[in-house]
Design a protein around this motif. Structure first.
Motif, PDB file in Angstrom:
ATOM      1  N   LYS A  99      -5.969   8.814  -4.122  1.00  0.00           N
ATOM      2  CA  LYS A  99      -4.662   8.226  -3.826  1.00  0.00           C
ATOM      3  C   LYS A  99      -4.791   6.778  -3.355  1.00  0.00           C
ATOM      4  CE  LYS A  99      -2.704  12.650  -2.249  1.00  0.00           C
ATOM      5  NZ  LYS A  99      -1.298  12.697  -2.634  1.00  0.00           N
ATOM      6  N   GLY A 100      -5.807   6.498  -2.534  1.00  0.00           N
ATOM      7  CA  GLY A 100      -6.000   5.137  -2.045  1.00  0.00           C
ATOM      8  C   GLY A 100      -6.275   4.167  -3.181  1.00  0.00           C
ATOM      9  N   ILE A 101      -6.977   4.638  -4.222  1.00  0.00           N
ATOM     10  CA  ILE A 101      -7.249   3.784  -5.378  1.00  0.00           C
ATOM     11  C   ILE A 101      -5.963   3.534  -6.147  1.00  0.00           C
ATOM     12  CG2 ILE A 101      -8.612   3.558  -7.498  1.00  0.00           C
ATOM     13  CD1 ILE A 101     -10.727   5.345  -6.157  1.00  0.00           C
ATOM     14  N   VAL A 102      -5.077   4.534  -6.187  1.00  0.00           N
ATOM     15  CA  VAL A 102      -3.764   4.354  -6.833  1.00  0.00           C
ATOM     16  C   VAL A 102      -2.991   3.233  -6.140  1.00  0.00           C
ATOM     17  CG1 VAL A 102      -1.511   5.417  -7.247  1.00  0.00           C
ATOM     18  CG2 VAL A 102      -3.589   6.707  -7.680  1.00  0.00           C
ATOM     19  N   VAL A 103      -3.058   3.189  -4.815  1.00  0.00           N
ATOM     20  CA  VAL A 103      -2.340   2.146  -4.076  1.00  0.00           C
ATOM     21  C   VAL A 103      -2.913   0.777  -4.417  1.00  0.00           C
ATOM     22  CG1 VAL A 103      -1.567   1.372  -1.804  1.00  0.00           C
ATOM     23  CG2 VAL A 103      -1.877   3.804  -2.227  1.00  0.00           C
ATOM     24  N   ARG A 104      -4.224   0.692  -4.565  1.00  0.00           N
ATOM     25  CA  ARG A 104      -4.841  -0.571  -5.003  1.00  0.00           C
ATOM     26  C   ARG A 104      -4.358  -0.957  -6.398  1.00  0.00           C
ATOM     27  NH1 ARG A 104      -8.049  -4.124  -2.069  1.00  0.00           N
ATOM     28  NH2 ARG A 104      -9.600  -4.230  -3.719  1.00  0.00           N
ATOM     29  N   GLU A 105      -4.192   0.034  -7.267  1.00  0.00           N
ATOM     30  CA  GLU A 105      -3.702  -0.235  -8.617  1.00  0.00           C
ATOM     31  C   GLU A 105      -2.251  -0.716  -8.586  1.00  0.00           C
ATOM     32  OE1 GLU A 105      -6.614   3.090 -10.753  1.00  0.00           O
ATOM     33  OE2 GLU A 105      -4.473   3.478 -10.572  1.00  0.00           O
ATOM     34  N   ILE A 106      -1.462  -0.116  -7.707  1.00  0.00           N
ATOM     35  CA  ILE A 106      -0.071  -0.549  -7.539  1.00  0.00           C
ATOM     36  C   ILE A 106      -0.044  -2.009  -7.094  1.00  0.00           C
ATOM     37  CG2 ILE A 106       2.017  -0.218  -6.133  1.00  0.00           C
ATOM     38  CD1 ILE A 106       1.280   2.791  -6.088  1.00  0.00           C
ATOM     39  N   GLN A 109       8.278  13.300  -7.766  1.00  0.00           N
ATOM     40  CA  GLN A 109       8.235  14.752  -7.659  1.00  0.00           C
ATOM     41  C   GLN A 109       9.121  15.457  -8.684  1.00  0.00           C
ATOM     42  OE1 GLN A 109       8.490  14.542  -3.140  1.00  0.00           O
ATOM     43  NE2 GLN A 109       7.241  16.351  -3.374  1.00  0.00           N
ATOM     44  N   ILE A 110      10.101  14.760  -9.240  1.00  0.00           N
ATOM     45  CA  ILE A 110      10.904  15.342 -10.309  1.00  0.00           C
ATOM     46  C   ILE A 110      10.036  15.642 -11.531  1.00  0.00           C
ATOM     47  CG2 ILE A 110      11.599  13.141 -11.350  1.00  0.00           C
ATOM     48  CD1 ILE A 110      14.342  14.360 -11.900  1.00  0.00           C
ATOM     49  N   ASN A 111       8.884  14.953 -11.653  1.00  0.00           N
ATOM     50  CA  ASN A 111       7.946  15.193 -12.754  1.00  0.00           C
ATOM     51  C   ASN A 111       6.890  16.231 -12.397  1.00  0.00           C
ATOM     52  OD1 ASN A 111       9.151  13.401 -14.507  1.00  0.00           O
ATOM     53  ND2 ASN A 111       7.809  11.692 -13.982  1.00  0.00           N
ATOM     54  N   GLY A 112       7.022  16.862 -11.226  1.00  0.00           N
ATOM     55  CA  GLY A 112       6.092  17.917 -10.852  1.00  0.00           C
ATOM     56  C   GLY A 112       4.897  17.468 -10.049  1.00  0.00           C
ATOM     57  N   THR A 113       4.931  16.247  -9.509  1.00  0.00           N
ATOM     58  CA  THR A 113       3.800  15.765  -8.720  1.00  0.00           C
ATOM     59  C   THR A 113       4.061  15.947  -7.223  1.00  0.00           C
ATOM     60  OG1 THR A 113       4.692  13.519  -8.682  1.00  0.00           O
ATOM     61  CG2 THR A 113       3.151  14.068 -10.437  1.00  0.00           C
ATOM     62  N   SER A 114       3.029  15.756  -6.431  1.00  0.00           N
ATOM     63  CA  SER A 114       3.161  15.721  -4.976  1.00  0.00           C
ATOM     64  C   SER A 114       2.510  14.437  -4.485  1.00  0.00           C
ATOM     65  CB  SER A 114       2.476  16.933  -4.338  1.00  0.00           C
ATOM     66  OG  SER A 114       1.066  16.852  -4.510  1.00  0.00           O
ATOM     67  N   GLY A 115       2.947  13.938  -3.354  1.00  0.00           N
ATOM     68  CA  GLY A 115       2.290  12.761  -2.789  1.00  0.00           C
ATOM     69  C   GLY A 115       3.076  11.485  -2.961  1.00  0.00           C
ATOM     70  N   TYR A 116       3.079  10.665  -1.906  1.00  0.00           N
ATOM     71  CA  TYR A 116       3.777   9.383  -1.934  1.00  0.00           C
ATOM     72  C   TYR A 116       3.162   8.438  -2.966  1.00  0.00           C
ATOM     73  CZ  TYR A 116       4.835  11.134   2.813  1.00  0.00           C
ATOM     74  OH  TYR A 116       5.186  11.910   3.894  1.00  0.00           O
ATOM     75  N   GLU A 117       1.834   8.458  -3.038  1.00  0.00           N
ATOM     76  CA  GLU A 117       1.129   7.491  -3.888  1.00  0.00           C
ATOM     77  C   GLU A 117       1.338   7.816  -5.375  1.00  0.00           C
ATOM     78  OE1 GLU A 117      -0.777   8.343   0.026  1.00  0.00           O
ATOM     79  OE2 GLU A 117      -0.212   9.562  -1.696  1.00  0.00           O
ATOM     80  N   GLU A 118       1.239   9.109  -5.718  1.00  0.00           N
ATOM     81  CA  GLU A 118       1.506   9.517  -7.108  1.00  0.00           C
ATOM     82  C   GLU A 118       2.917   9.109  -7.510  1.00  0.00           C
ATOM     83  OE1 GLU A 118      -1.545  12.651  -5.721  1.00  0.00           O
ATOM     84  OE2 GLU A 118       0.007  11.405  -4.833  1.00  0.00           O
ATOM     85  N   ALA A 119       3.872   9.303  -6.582  1.00  0.00           N
ATOM     86  CA  ALA A 119       5.269   8.946  -6.869  1.00  0.00           C
ATOM     87  C   ALA A 119       5.411   7.441  -7.077  1.00  0.00           C
ATOM     88  CB  ALA A 119       6.166   9.413  -5.718  1.00  0.00           C
ATOM     89  N   ALA A 120       4.808   6.657  -6.198  1.00  0.00           N
ATOM     90  CA  ALA A 120       4.932   5.199  -6.301  1.00  0.00           C
ATOM     91  C   ALA A 120       4.323   4.681  -7.600  1.00  0.00           C
ATOM     92  CB  ALA A 120       4.260   4.537  -5.100  1.00  0.00           C
ATOM     93  N   GLY A 121       3.171   5.223  -7.989  1.00  0.00           N
ATOM     94  CA  GLY A 121       2.537   4.798  -9.227  1.00  0.00           C
ATOM     95  C   GLY A 121       3.407   5.088 -10.441  1.00  0.00           C
ATOM     96  N   GLN A 122       3.996   6.282 -10.472  1.00  0.00           N
ATOM     97  CA  GLN A 122       4.904   6.616 -11.579  1.00  0.00           C
ATOM     98  C   GLN A 122       6.151   5.742 -11.546  1.00  0.00           C
ATOM     99  OE1 GLN A 122       5.588  11.024 -12.164  1.00  0.00           O
ATOM    100  NE2 GLN A 122       4.262  11.056 -10.382  1.00  0.00           N
ATOM    101  N   GLY A 123       6.695   5.516 -10.351  1.00  0.00           N
ATOM    102  CA  GLY A 123       7.903   4.709 -10.230  1.00  0.00           C
ATOM    103  C   GLY A 123       7.704   3.321 -10.791  1.00  0.00           C
ATOM    104  N   LEU A 124       6.565   2.712 -10.463  1.00  0.00           N
ATOM    105  CA  LEU A 124       6.284   1.372 -10.971  1.00  0.00           C
ATOM    106  C   LEU A 124       6.236   1.376 -12.503  1.00  0.00           C
ATOM    107  CD1 LEU A 124       3.746  -1.099  -9.463  1.00  0.00           C
ATOM    108  CD2 LEU A 124       3.942  -0.865 -11.927  1.00  0.00           C
TER     109      LEU A 124
END
Length: 616
Positions: A51-58, A368-383
């Motif tokens: 998840k931390g790497i996802v935030v770096r990617e964001i 989470q509407i796509n079936g994920t959990s986690g703030y970071e997963e959500a933010a990455g998809q949102g972007l």
């Protein structure tokens, strides 16, 4: 008429709206209560393994989460440093109230973005295309594209013991009619479940019975733009603590299993495999004598502690017994009781890798509407949903990240190719190219793409190009720098790490391939003025060069399959020589490339050979 309309201001909605607005699209963000923008209803932290790497990617794609997390952190810690760099990951303990304020302020001052406090009642669809939403007060908002980021608020039900009450997290209202309008439009939904632990009054905890967990001594940040002056000082960081469940805890839970919403038959949705409730842990791992828990501060605004790992849907009286059975919490006061929450999600197999729906054109979904959990997963998809909705209005191809380019790419590929029946969570083990997808090189992997997509401004991109140039220059230079047997400070450093003194001169590039040796420190000893971030990047690339090269070759083979496009309207059901299972799954998922088809469960090499002929 808007270009992009975003429903929901959680972590996905914020990044979606911000990405569209950064691309100068006329954007509307609709949310029930702007004060809850960026809310953390569960764990008050950002980052962690993968998840931390996802935030770096964001951050490399110009998102808001990295800066907000840096500037509202209570503790900063790099995880897994005893292992290889492929699994290093940053985590910050967040001030959840300061984080919300930061996000609200950022949204209010963003150009091209309008904000509306209202609730979406239904999706408006015309001729198979999303054209906007209708709010609960009858207001209609029209837009060329719509992004739904409803989190756990869509038909949410709060579960505790034997009671079930309609509602979303933090006593916010749920969206009850929206999911029905999605089903009416042909989108299949299913129920998922998540939960949260109790919150404890800090002053009622005896921390002498807990093991202190401190942050990292070195400076780390999610955003390459963050400075130490913007972040909490090491002396002001708050401690976290670790405790364990006791035999008494387990006895109480087992005696009351039938009272848990999880086991009373009240819960219908599937819960998260990698973040289960404490009663689920006891049932699944009956042989374990104890379970690890963390006591974490939530905010400086008030005196509360989050008990990570103690999620439950037990009745309040049982929760009292459970909490008081924990070491240091014998006299603890519960300020907020734990609960489970069920909500509607959309089958992610119905979305394209761009996050646009295959069923309703111009409709994008994220979080989470796509079936994920986690703030970071959500933010990455949102972007990604935000930039792709904006690109759709321009008639351009979507931005799709490969599995060898980003954890965000791994996640979206997993969802759109394999689907999920439980809340999906990113793990380092999901990424076959994790040595390429590191914390340190997120900007090197993605910032060029972010700039090309219009997410990174010119000033920041030029600064990035300067960094790339410095890396190239220093990489060449350390090939030429000799470390002599007469460099006494370096010799002492090597001995302190357990190495024998040098008996011959070495190139600096050769020396740093040895484990534990810091290029930055050796450069200092040799009188070379090298930036630490650049030194760390060069050191990792040099030390793991063989493995990195192998990963790149494997990724290139995968890319050849990804370059083979498959027409969306192929008649798989009548395709000769395909296995029956392959025909059915290919017809349902409709992969966009041969590479995506190869990752579908049940598709074998013979099926790919047949598809390859059709692609040719």
């Amino acid at each position: 008429m808007y270009d992009v309309l975003v429903v929901g201001a959680g972590h996905a909605g914020i990044e979606a709206a911000a990405a569209a607005a950064r691309k100068n699209k006329k954007t509307m963000l609709v949310t029930g209560n702007l004060d809850f923008a960026g809310s953390m209803p569960c764990n008050p932290s950002i980052g962690g393994p993968a998840k931390g790497i996802v935030v770096r990617e964001i951050d490399a794609l110009g998102g808001l989460m990295p800066k907000a997390a840096d500037q509202t952190a209570l503790q900063v810690k790099m995880l897994n440093t005893s292992k290889g760099p492929g699994v290093w990951s940053l985590r910050v303990q967040s001030d959840k109230e300061a984080y919300k304020r930061w996000m609200k302020n950022a949204l209010k001052h963003m150009e091209h973005l309008d904000l509306l406090e209202s609730q979406a009642a239904r999706l408006l669809v015309e001729d198979g295309k999303a054209i906007g939403i209708e709010c609960t007060d009858g207001t209609r908002i029209l837009s060329r594209t719509v992004i739904l980021t409803t989190g756990t608020y869509m038909s949410g039900t709060i579960l505790k013991g034997h009671t079930a009450v309609e509602g979303g997290p933090d006593q916010q209202p749920t969206l009850t009619s929206l999911s029905q309008s999605l089903r009416d439009a042909g989108l299949p939904t299913f129920r998922l479940k998540t939960g949260t632990p109790p919150r404890i009054v800090r002053d009622t905890i005896d921390f002498s019975k807990a093991e202190v967990q401190k942050g990292s001594e070195e400076f780390y940040s999610f955003s390459t733009e963050s400075t130490s002056e913007e972040m909490i000082s090491k002396s002001d960081e708050l401690d976290c603590y670790m405790i364990h469940t006791t035999p008494k805890t387990h006895e109480i839970i087992r005696n009351h299993l039938q009272d848990s919403a999880m086991y009373s038959g009240l819960v219908k949705g599937v819960g998260p495999r990698y973040c289960p409730s404490i009663e689920d842990k006891l049932v699944r791992f009956a042989d374990k004598e104890r379970h690890q828990l963390f006591l974490e501060p939530e905010t400086l605004d008030y005196d509360t502690i989050y008990v990570q790992g103690f999620s439950t849907s037990m009745p309040e009286d049982v929760q009292e017994l459970m909490v008081h059975s924990l070491p240091g919490l014998e006299h603890a006061k519960i300020l907020k009781y734990a609960y489970a929450i069920e909500y509607d999600a959309i089958d992610p197999l119905t979305m394209k890798p761009s996050l646009e729906s295959k069923i309703v054109e111009n409709l994008f979904t994220a979080g989470q509407i796509n079936g994920t959990s986690g703030y970071e997963e959500a933010a990455g998809q949102g972007l990604m949903a935000g930039v792709n909705a904006a690109l759709k209005t321009e008639g351009k191809d979507p931005l799709i990240l490969g599995r060898d380019e980003a954890y965000i790419g791994v996640m979206i590929d997993d969802l759109s190719t394999k689907g999920t029946s439980e809340p999906y969570r990113l793990l380092t083990s999901r990424a076959e190219f994790r040595l390429l997808l590191r914390h340190d090189n997120a900007d090197l992997r993605l910032m060029k793409k972010g700039h090309e997509a219009g997410l990174i401004d010119e000033a920041r991109y030029q600064k990035f190009l300067n960094k790339v140039e410095q890396i190239e220059q220093w990489t060449k230079r350390i090939e030429e720098v000799k470390v002599s047997i007469h460099d006494d400070l370096v010799q002492e450093y090597l001995v302190s790490l357990g190495y024998e003194p040098l008996t011959r001169s070495l190139n600096l590039s050769e020396l740093i391939k040895r484990p534990k040796i810091s290029l930055y420190h050796v450069a200092e000893l040799l009188g070379l003025s090298m930036d630490k971030e650049i030194a760390d990047e060069i050191e990792i690339e040099a030390r793991y060069a063989g493995y990195i090269e192998k990963s790149k070759k494997d990724a290139e083979r995968m890319r050849k399959l990804e370059s083979r496009r498959l027409s969306y309207d192929l008649d798989y059901l009548n395709m000769d020589n395909l296995a029956l299972e392959a025909r059915q799954k290919l017809d349902k998922i409709r992969p966009q490339t041969l590479g995506q088809a190869s990752r579908i469960s049940g598709i074998n090499p013979a099926d790919i050979a047949v598809l390859s002929m059709y692609a040719r």
